[in-house]
Design a protein around this motif. Structure first.
Motif, PDB file in Angstrom:
ATOM      1  N   ASP A  29       0.811  -1.217   0.000  1.00  0.00           N
ATOM      2  CA  ASP A  29       0.000   0.000   0.000  1.00  0.00           C
ATOM      3  C   ASP A  29       0.846   1.269   0.000  1.00  0.00           C
ATOM      4  O   ASP A  29       0.312   2.361   0.166  1.00  0.00           O
ATOM      5  N   TYR A  30       2.146   1.145  -0.182  1.00  0.00           N
ATOM      6  CA  TYR A  30       3.086   2.267  -0.168  1.00  0.00           C
ATOM      7  C   TYR A  30       2.609   3.408  -1.054  1.00  0.00           C
ATOM      8  O   TYR A  30       2.099   3.197  -2.156  1.00  0.00           O
ATOM      9  N   LEU A  31       2.791   4.629  -0.565  1.00  0.00           N
ATOM     10  CA  LEU A  31       2.447   5.823  -1.321  1.00  0.00           C
ATOM     11  C   LEU A  31       3.621   6.781  -1.252  1.00  0.00           C
ATOM     12  O   LEU A  31       4.019   7.214  -0.165  1.00  0.00           O
ATOM     13  N   ASP A  32       4.194   7.111  -2.420  1.00  0.00           N
ATOM     14  CA  ASP A  32       5.308   8.047  -2.507  1.00  0.00           C
ATOM     15  C   ASP A  32       4.769   9.376  -3.012  1.00  0.00           C
ATOM     16  O   ASP A  32       4.512   9.528  -4.204  1.00  0.00           O
ATOM     17  N   CYS A  33       4.591  10.301  -2.103  1.00  0.00           N
ATOM     18  CA  CYS A  33       4.021  11.607  -2.438  1.00  0.00           C
ATOM     19  C   CYS A  33       5.051  12.552  -3.039  1.00  0.00           C
ATOM     20  O   CYS A  33       4.747  13.711  -3.294  1.00  0.00           O
ATOM     21  N   GLY A  34       6.262  12.081  -3.290  1.00  0.00           N
ATOM     22  CA  GLY A  34       7.305  12.924  -3.865  1.00  0.00           C
ATOM     23  C   GLY A  34       7.314  12.923  -5.380  1.00  0.00           C
ATOM     24  O   GLY A  34       8.174  13.540  -5.997  1.00  0.00           O
ATOM     25  N   HIS A  35       6.369  12.230  -5.985  1.00  0.00           N
ATOM     26  CA  HIS A  35       6.328  12.134  -7.442  1.00  0.00           C
ATOM     27  C   HIS A  35       4.917  12.418  -7.930  1.00  0.00           C
ATOM     28  O   HIS A  35       3.952  12.235  -7.207  1.00  0.00           O
ATOM     29  N   GLY A  41       2.908   1.244  -4.077  1.00  0.00           N
ATOM     30  CA  GLY A  41       3.409  -0.115  -3.921  1.00  0.00           C
ATOM     31  C   GLY A  41       4.837  -0.255  -4.418  1.00  0.00           C
ATOM     32  O   GLY A  41       5.453   0.706  -4.882  1.00  0.00           O
ATOM     33  N   ALA A  42       5.362  -1.470  -4.316  1.00  0.00           N
ATOM     34  CA  ALA A  42       6.744  -1.719  -4.746  1.00  0.00           C
ATOM     35  C   ALA A  42       6.907  -1.475  -6.241  1.00  0.00           C
ATOM     36  O   ALA A  42       7.949  -0.975  -6.678  1.00  0.00           O
ATOM     37  N   GLU A  43       5.886  -1.785  -7.017  1.00  0.00           N
ATOM     38  CA  GLU A  43       5.972  -1.559  -8.467  1.00  0.00           C
ATOM     39  C   GLU A  43       6.061  -0.062  -8.771  1.00  0.00           C
ATOM     40  O   GLU A  43       6.825   0.354  -9.640  1.00  0.00           O
ATOM     41  N   GLY A  44       5.320   0.750  -8.036  1.00  0.00           N
ATOM     42  CA  GLY A  44       5.415   2.197  -8.193  1.00  0.00           C
ATOM     43  C   GLY A  44       6.787   2.715  -7.809  1.00  0.00           C
ATOM     44  O   GLY A  44       7.329   3.618  -8.452  1.00  0.00           O
ATOM     45  N   ALA A  45       7.366   2.155  -6.736  1.00  0.00           N
ATOM     46  CA  ALA A  45       8.721   2.537  -6.329  1.00  0.00           C
ATOM     47  C   ALA A  45       9.720   2.181  -7.427  1.00  0.00           C
ATOM     48  O   ALA A  45      10.627   2.965  -7.729  1.00  0.00           O
ATOM     49  N   ARG A  46       9.539   1.011  -8.047  1.00  0.00           N
ATOM     50  CA  ARG A  46      10.427   0.623  -9.149  1.00  0.00           C
ATOM     51  C   ARG A  46      10.258   1.560 -10.341  1.00  0.00           C
ATOM     52  O   ARG A  46      11.242   1.945 -10.978  1.00  0.00           O
ATOM     53  N   ASP A  47       9.019   1.942 -10.658  1.00  0.00           N
ATOM     54  CA  ASP A  47       8.783   2.881 -11.758  1.00  0.00           C
ATOM     55  C   ASP A  47       9.486   4.211 -11.489  1.00  0.00           C
ATOM     56  O   ASP A  47      10.103   4.783 -12.382  1.00  0.00           O
ATOM     57  N   ARG A  95       7.052   6.845   6.807  1.00  0.00           N
ATOM     58  CA  ARG A  95       6.180   6.276   7.839  1.00  0.00           C
ATOM     59  C   ARG A  95       6.244   4.767   7.689  1.00  0.00           C
ATOM     60  O   ARG A  95       6.062   4.235   6.591  1.00  0.00           O
ATOM     61  N   ILE A  96       6.543   4.080   8.778  1.00  0.00           N
ATOM     62  CA  ILE A  96       6.690   2.633   8.779  1.00  0.00           C
ATOM     63  C   ILE A  96       5.434   2.009   9.402  1.00  0.00           C
ATOM     64  O   ILE A  96       4.966   2.477  10.446  1.00  0.00           O
ATOM     65  N   ALA A  97       4.914   0.975   8.764  1.00  0.00           N
ATOM     66  CA  ALA A  97       3.769   0.237   9.306  1.00  0.00           C
ATOM     67  C   ALA A  97       3.985  -1.246   9.029  1.00  0.00           C
ATOM     68  O   ALA A  97       4.350  -1.631   7.913  1.00  0.00           O
ATOM     69  N   ASP A  98       3.808  -2.057  10.041  1.00  0.00           N
ATOM     70  CA  ASP A  98       3.957  -3.508   9.913  1.00  0.00           C
ATOM     71  C   ASP A  98       5.308  -3.904   9.309  1.00  0.00           C
ATOM     72  O   ASP A  98       5.393  -4.824   8.503  1.00  0.00           O
ATOM     73  N   GLY A  99       6.360  -3.176   9.685  1.00  0.00           N
ATOM     74  CA  GLY A  99       7.706  -3.535   9.266  1.00  0.00           C
ATOM     75  C   GLY A  99       8.071  -3.152   7.846  1.00  0.00           C
ATOM     76  O   GLY A  99       9.103  -3.600   7.339  1.00  0.00           O
ATOM     77  N   LEU A 100       7.259  -2.300   7.204  1.00  0.00           N
ATOM     78  CA  LEU A 100       7.534  -1.865   5.834  1.00  0.00           C
ATOM     79  C   LEU A 100       7.268  -0.375   5.705  1.00  0.00           C
ATOM     80  O   LEU A 100       6.492   0.199   6.489  1.00  0.00           O
ATOM     81  N   ILE A 101       7.860   0.252   4.687  1.00  0.00           N
ATOM     82  CA  ILE A 101       7.603   1.671   4.439  1.00  0.00           C
ATOM     83  C   ILE A 101       6.197   1.811   3.864  1.00  0.00           C
ATOM     84  O   ILE A 101       5.882   1.231   2.815  1.00  0.00           O
ATOM     85  N   ALA A 102       5.356   2.582   4.552  1.00  0.00           N
ATOM     86  CA  ALA A 102       3.971   2.782   4.120  1.00  0.00           C
ATOM     87  C   ALA A 102       3.821   4.043   3.275  1.00  0.00           C
ATOM     88  O   ALA A 102       2.996   4.083   2.359  1.00  0.00           O
ATOM     89  N   SER A 103       4.607   5.078   3.596  1.00  0.00           N
ATOM     90  CA  SER A 103       4.518   6.309   2.813  1.00  0.00           C
ATOM     91  C   SER A 103       5.786   7.122   2.979  1.00  0.00           C
ATOM     92  O   SER A 103       6.545   6.941   3.938  1.00  0.00           O
ATOM     93  N   THR A 104       5.996   8.011   2.021  1.00  0.00           N
ATOM     94  CA  THR A 104       7.155   8.904   2.061  1.00  0.00           C
ATOM     95  C   THR A 104       6.806  10.238   1.431  1.00  0.00           C
ATOM     96  O   THR A 104       5.927  10.324   0.578  1.00  0.00           O
ATOM     97  N   ARG A 105       7.521  11.255   1.880  1.00  0.00           N
ATOM     98  CA  ARG A 105       7.430  12.597   1.317  1.00  0.00           C
ATOM     99  C   ARG A 105       8.853  13.140   1.207  1.00  0.00           C
ATOM    100  O   ARG A 105       9.709  12.807   2.016  1.00  0.00           O
ATOM    101  N   HIS A 106       9.086  13.980   0.181  1.00  0.00           N
ATOM    102  CA  HIS A 106      10.435  14.479  -0.070  1.00  0.00           C
ATOM    103  C   HIS A 106      10.418  15.967  -0.381  1.00  0.00           C
ATOM    104  O   HIS A 106       9.432  16.474  -0.890  1.00  0.00           O
ATOM    105  N   THR A 107      11.552  16.594  -0.163  1.00  0.00           N
ATOM    106  CA  THR A 107      11.797  17.932  -0.679  1.00  0.00           C
ATOM    107  C   THR A 107      13.292  18.070  -0.943  1.00  0.00           C
ATOM    108  O   THR A 107      14.108  17.462  -0.245  1.00  0.00           O
ATOM    109  N   LEU A 108      13.636  18.823  -1.955  1.00  0.00           N
ATOM    110  CA  LEU A 108      15.041  19.127  -2.209  1.00  0.00           C
ATOM    111  C   LEU A 108      15.420  20.331  -1.368  1.00  0.00           C
ATOM    112  O   LEU A 108      14.610  21.244  -1.170  1.00  0.00           O
TER     113      LEU A 108
END
Length: 111
Positions: A29-35, A41-47, A95-108
């Motif tokens: 269910d990972y959500l990367d709000c930096g893009h 999910g892991a597939e989105g992280a790979r993309d 943010r970590i949930a159940d031993g995995l990264i659930a979400s992230t946010r970034h800034t330069l």
């Protein structure tokens, strides 16, 4: 694994060119709000990884300059070294949930 170890493992995947290992660190269910659009999910992280490598012409290696952990939240100040030797700095939160990264946010960060 504790939260810091999970995030360090995720950065190692980026720096070592191992996006196939994102499943070990990223929640389905990972959500990367930096893009845009956000990676999911892991597939989105790979993309996101593939797009970043294509944009800069190779693997970006990361140095983790500072890490602050508060239970299930990890903040990282990082320096990315581009294939041409240039550098960029950023701040990311995880943010970590159940031993995995659930979400992230970034800034330069500005120099």
């Amino acid at each position: 694994m504790d939260a810091e170890t999970i995030v360090r493992g995720f950065y190692a995947c980026y720096s070592e060119g191992r996006p196939e290992d994102f499943d070990r660190y990223v929640s389905p269910d990972y959500l990367d709000c930096g893009h845009t659009p956000p990676g999911r999910g892991a597939e989105g992280a790979r993309d996101d990884y593939v797009q970043a490598v294509a944009k800069v012409g190779g693997i970006v290696t990361y140095t983790l300059d500072a890490i602050v952990t508060d239970e299930d939240v990890v903040a990282v100040v990082w320096t990315g070294t581009l294939p041409n030797g240039d550098h960029m700095r950023g701040l990311s939160t995880y943010r970590i949930a159940d031993g995995l990264i659930a979400s992230t946010r970034h800034t330069l960060l500005r120099r």
